[in-house]
Design a protein around this motif. Structure first.
Motif, PDB file in Angstrom:
ATOM      1  N   UNK A 127      -0.257  -3.023  -8.568  1.00 19.65           N
ATOM      2  CA  UNK A 127      -1.002  -3.587  -7.446  1.00 19.65           C
ATOM      3  C   UNK A 127      -0.162  -4.679  -6.810  1.00 19.65           C
ATOM      4  N   UNK A 128      -0.130  -4.714  -5.477  1.00 14.77           N
ATOM      5  CA  UNK A 128       0.697  -5.689  -4.767  1.00 14.77           C
ATOM      6  C   UNK A 128      -0.150  -6.506  -3.796  1.00 14.77           C
ATOM      7  N   UNK A 129       0.218  -7.776  -3.660  1.00 19.73           N
ATOM      8  CA  UNK A 129      -0.451  -8.679  -2.716  1.00 19.73           C
ATOM      9  C   UNK A 129       0.575  -9.448  -1.903  1.00 19.73           C
ATOM     10  N   UNK A 130       1.626  -8.777  -1.492  1.00 25.21           N
ATOM     11  CA  UNK A 130       2.693  -9.437  -0.753  1.00 25.21           C
ATOM     12  C   UNK A 130       2.382  -9.480   0.738  1.00 25.21           C
ATOM     13  N   UNK A 131       2.969 -10.472   1.416  1.00 24.70           N
ATOM     14  CA  UNK A 131       2.664 -10.664   2.834  1.00 24.70           C
ATOM     15  C   UNK A 131       3.868 -10.486   3.751  1.00 24.70           C
ATOM     16  N   UNK A 132       5.044 -10.187   3.199  1.00 29.09           N
ATOM     17  CA  UNK A 132       6.226  -9.998   4.039  1.00 29.09           C
ATOM     18  C   UNK A 132       6.908  -8.678   3.709  1.00 29.09           C
ATOM     19  N   UNK A 185       3.499   1.660   9.536  1.00 31.37           N
ATOM     20  CA  UNK A 185       2.363   0.937   8.961  1.00 31.37           C
ATOM     21  C   UNK A 185       2.678  -0.567   8.940  1.00 31.37           C
ATOM     22  N   UNK A 186       2.558  -1.217  10.095  1.00 36.97           N
ATOM     23  CA  UNK A 186       2.947  -2.631  10.193  1.00 36.97           C
ATOM     24  C   UNK A 186       1.949  -3.606   9.565  1.00 36.97           C
ATOM     25  N   UNK A 187       0.717  -3.153   9.297  1.00 35.76           N
ATOM     26  CA  UNK A 187      -0.268  -4.058   8.684  1.00 35.76           C
ATOM     27  C   UNK A 187       0.071  -4.205   7.198  1.00 35.76           C
ATOM     28  N   UNK A 188       0.863  -5.193   6.871  1.00 39.02           N
ATOM     29  CA  UNK A 188       1.426  -5.321   5.530  1.00 39.02           C
ATOM     30  C   UNK A 188       0.369  -5.518   4.453  1.00 39.02           C
ATOM     31  N   UNK A 189      -0.763  -6.119   4.806  1.00 33.46           N
ATOM     32  CA  UNK A 189      -1.798  -6.335   3.798  1.00 33.46           C
ATOM     33  C   UNK A 189      -2.408  -5.023   3.326  1.00 33.46           C
ATOM     34  N   UNK A 190      -2.171  -3.937   4.062  1.00 36.98           N
ATOM     35  CA  UNK A 190      -2.688  -2.634   3.646  1.00 36.98           C
ATOM     36  C   UNK A 190      -1.722  -1.900   2.715  1.00 36.98           C
ATOM     37  N   UNK A 191      -0.500  -2.400   2.585  1.00 34.92           N
ATOM     38  CA  UNK A 191       0.462  -1.799   1.653  1.00 34.92           C
ATOM     39  C   UNK A 191       0.240  -2.493   0.321  1.00 34.92           C
ATOM     40  N   UNK A 192      -0.651  -1.932  -0.490  1.00 34.67           N
ATOM     41  CA  UNK A 192      -1.185  -2.704  -1.608  1.00 34.67           C
ATOM     42  C   UNK A 192      -0.971  -2.114  -2.987  1.00 34.67           C
ATOM     43  N   UNK A 193      -0.258  -0.992  -3.109  1.00 37.53           N
ATOM     44  CA  UNK A 193      -0.101  -0.437  -4.451  1.00 37.53           C
ATOM     45  C   UNK A 193       0.981   0.622  -4.548  1.00 37.53           C
ATOM     46  N   UNK A 194       1.519   0.772  -5.767  1.00 39.19           N
ATOM     47  CA  UNK A 194       2.548   1.762  -6.041  1.00 39.19           C
ATOM     48  C   UNK A 194       2.105   2.652  -7.198  1.00 39.19           C
ATOM     49  N   UNK A 195       2.511   3.905  -7.158  1.00 38.42           N
ATOM     50  CA  UNK A 195       2.339   4.821  -8.277  1.00 38.42           C
ATOM     51  C   UNK A 195       3.747   5.165  -8.756  1.00 38.42           C
ATOM     52  N   UNK A 196       4.012   4.968 -10.040  1.00 37.78           N
ATOM     53  CA  UNK A 196       5.370   5.065 -10.566  1.00 37.78           C
ATOM     54  C   UNK A 196       5.525   6.294 -11.464  1.00 37.78           C
ATOM     55  N   UNK A 197       6.643   6.995 -11.293  1.00 40.96           N
ATOM     56  CA  UNK A 197       6.921   8.221 -12.045  1.00 40.96           C
ATOM     57  C   UNK A 197       8.352   8.203 -12.546  1.00 40.96           C
ATOM     58  N   UNK A 198       8.587   8.962 -13.623  1.00 41.79           N
ATOM     59  CA  UNK A 198       9.941   9.152 -14.112  1.00 41.79           C
ATOM     60  C   UNK A 198      10.211  10.634 -14.355  1.00 41.79           C
ATOM     61  N   UNK A 199      11.505  10.978 -14.254  1.00 43.16           N
ATOM     62  CA  UNK A 199      11.964  12.331 -14.530  1.00 43.16           C
ATOM     63  C   UNK A 199      13.313  12.219 -15.219  1.00 43.16           C
ATOM     64  N   UNK A 200      13.915  13.357 -15.573  1.00 42.37           N
ATOM     65  CA  UNK A 200      15.211  13.328 -16.249  1.00 42.37           C
ATOM     66  C   UNK A 200      16.273  12.670 -15.382  1.00 42.37           C
ATOM     67  N   UNK A 201      16.232  12.951 -14.069  1.00 40.42           N
ATOM     68  CA  UNK A 201      17.114  12.259 -13.147  1.00 40.42           C
ATOM     69  C   UNK A 201      16.405  11.000 -12.669  1.00 40.42           C
ATOM     70  N   UNK A 202      17.175  10.054 -12.186  1.00 37.04           N
ATOM     71  CA  UNK A 202      16.591   8.768 -11.816  1.00 37.04           C
ATOM     72  C   UNK A 202      17.171   8.259 -10.511  1.00 37.04           C
ATOM     73  N   UNK A 203      16.396   7.487  -9.727  1.00 38.54           N
ATOM     74  CA  UNK A 203      16.975   6.843  -8.539  1.00 38.54           C
ATOM     75  C   UNK A 203      18.130   5.952  -8.966  1.00 38.54           C
ATOM     76  N   UNK A 204      19.160   5.898  -8.151  1.00 35.78           N
ATOM     77  CA  UNK A 204      20.328   5.092  -8.495  1.00 35.78           C
ATOM     78  C   UNK A 204      20.696   4.191  -7.332  1.00 35.78           C
TER      79      UNK A 204
END
Length: 253
Positions: A127-132, A185-204
């Motif tokens: 859950x995120x509550x960031x404003x910038x 989506x410029x209304x930053x207060x609406x960007x409020x959460x992340x769903x996190x996943x993993x796999x054999x390969x990974x972001x680098x």
């Protein structure tokens, strides 16, 4: 007469050669040669699956299927599945078969996807509550550096994050072709959460491989870019630990 026989023999040899070449071209042609569909073009309103209902709810993929479409794109984006085997229609059918949706058409448990795509595993929510923009981009960048693929919740909508360049977040949106998340989506207060996943390969972290060009800061230094790996690198070792985050972004499961 001898010349006529020679001509006939040469003509017959020519005909045999033509048929042989044609036969080889047919038999050597791959039976299943076709271009694999680009998962980045999948949209929830696609007529191939837009009509499908989400569980027992009255909502369809077209109306409320952003989450399941983003999740379907992630299956391919992470390298855990191929676009010739997986698409939103297949994923919706699977979730329906295992009661994967709640009565409102929402996903009961994001981890259900592992039953269909074993290499993709849900690791938790942030859950995120960031404003910038900088704070939001930094949180996503941090999670990707920790090896997580990210689906972001923006204004009651889900999008798949592709990369972070400086303070810009680039996405694949199930509802449109826009790629700049903050521009769409410029209304930053609406960007409020992340769903996190993993796999054999990974972001680098890479200096110059992203959907967007590199940018430079005021000091002239090149900003880092977070991208997914597209080569056959050795699998990244993962653990069952909850996602690491700051006190501003508590982890929930």
């Amino acid at each position: 007469m001898q010349n006529l026989k020679s001509i006939n023999k040469a003509f017959i040899c020519f005909i045999i050669m033509i048929f042989s070449v044609g036969f080889l071209s047919i038999t050597l042609k791959p039976e299943n040669a076709y271009a694999v569909e680009d998962y980045r073009t999948w949209r929830q309103n696609d007529p191939r699956w837009g009509y499908k209902y989400l569980g027992e709810s009255s909502d369809t993929v077209r109306k409320s299927g952003c989450a399941i479409t983003a999740l379907s794109m992630l299956c391919v984006h992470s390298g855990a599945a191929s676009a010739d085997k997986i698409n939103p229609g297949v994923v919706v059918d699977y979730f329906n078969s295992v009661n994967g949706f709640n009565k409102y058409g929402g996903i009961n448990n994001w981890g259900t996807i592992t039953g269909l795509v074993p290499d993709l595993k849900f690791k938790g929510s942030v859950a995120m509550k960031y404003s910038t923009q900088a704070e939001i981009a930094n949180e996503i960048k941090t999670q990707m550096k920790n090896g997580y693929y990210v689906i972001c919740h923006v204004k009651n909508h889900f999008v798949l994050v592709d990369s972070v360049v400086g303070n810009k977040v680039y996405m694949y949106d199930p509802a449109c072709n826009d790629t700049d998340m903050f521009a769409k989506y410029p209304e930053l207060n609406y960007i409020d959460g992340l769903r996190l996943f993993k796999a054999s390969t990974s972001p680098i972290t890479a200096p110059s491989s992203s959907v967007a060009p590199q940018t430079t800061s005021a000091s002239g230094s090149v900003s880092s870019t977070i991208v997914k790996t597209t080569t056959s690198k050795a699998p990244v070792v993962t653990t069952s630990k909850a996602p690491v985050t700051t006190s501003k972004a508590p982890v929930t499961t």
